[in-house]
Design an enzyme around this catalytic site. Sequence first.
Site, mmCIF file in Angstrom:
data_model
loop_
_atom_site.group_PDB
_atom_site.id
_atom_site.type_symbol
_atom_site.label_atom_id
_atom_site.label_comp_id
_atom_site.label_asym_id
_atom_site.label_seq_id
_atom_site.Cartn_x
_atom_site.Cartn_y
_atom_site.Cartn_z
ATOM 1 C CG HIS A 35 -8.775 -3.655 -2.146
ATOM 2 N ND1 HIS A 35 -9.736 -2.916 -2.505
ATOM 3 C CD2 HIS A 35 -8.292 -3.478 -0.889
ATOM 4 C CE1 HIS A 35 -10.008 -2.035 -1.609
ATOM 5 N NE2 HIS A 35 -8.984 -2.124 -0.576
ATOM 6 C CG HIS A 55 -6.641 -4.567 3.150
ATOM 7 N ND1 HIS A 55 -5.941 -3.244 3.365
ATOM 8 C CD2 HIS A 55 -7.921 -4.114 2.494
ATOM 9 C CE1 HIS A 55 -6.869 -2.326 2.761
ATOM 10 N NE2 HIS A 55 -7.954 -3.026 2.492
ATOM 11 C CG ASP A 113 -2.015 1.083 1.256
ATOM 12 O OD1 ASP A 113 -2.081 1.688 0.155
ATOM 13 O OD2 ASP A 113 -3.041 0.934 2.052
ATOM 14 C CD GLN A 139 -12.142 -0.593 1.574
ATOM 15 O OE1 GLN A 139 -11.410 -0.859 0.576
ATOM 16 N NE2 GLN A 139 -11.439 -0.702 2.763
#
Length: 137
Positions: free
Chosen positions: A99, A101, A30, A93
Amino acid sequence: MSDCVFCKIVAGQIPSTKVYEDEQVLTFMDLGQVNPGHVLVAVKKHAENIYQLDESQAAAVARASARVAKAIRDAFKPEGLSVYQANGKAAGQTVFHYHVHLLPRHQGDGMELTWPVKNPPREKLEEYAAKIRTAIG
Ligand SMILES: [Zn+2]
């Protein structure tokens, strides 16, 4: 052109610290400001939520998540690793692109990540990503 930040990362228009890539999935550290050091497994196709994935794409996310999780384990020996998925405004979000994590964890240590440096600065991400890539082999 989409203004989705993940679509721009997939297209190479925004640089990312790449950990793993195949035809359907891009995995990267990230860049974020909010959660530096999360490893994100993102389906390449713009899909805002799981309802928009076909089964092949969903399987690709799971396969890449397992592969990268094992590499994180081998490279960094965290005490644990959490996998979570949250999508939509209701989940807080801000990027609407499916996605997952991956977060290596200290035991009993809330949201702290188990990298050699907690909440690593941007300049450390490439070093960590390289270790993960090596562990993937
Ligand atoms: Zn997108």
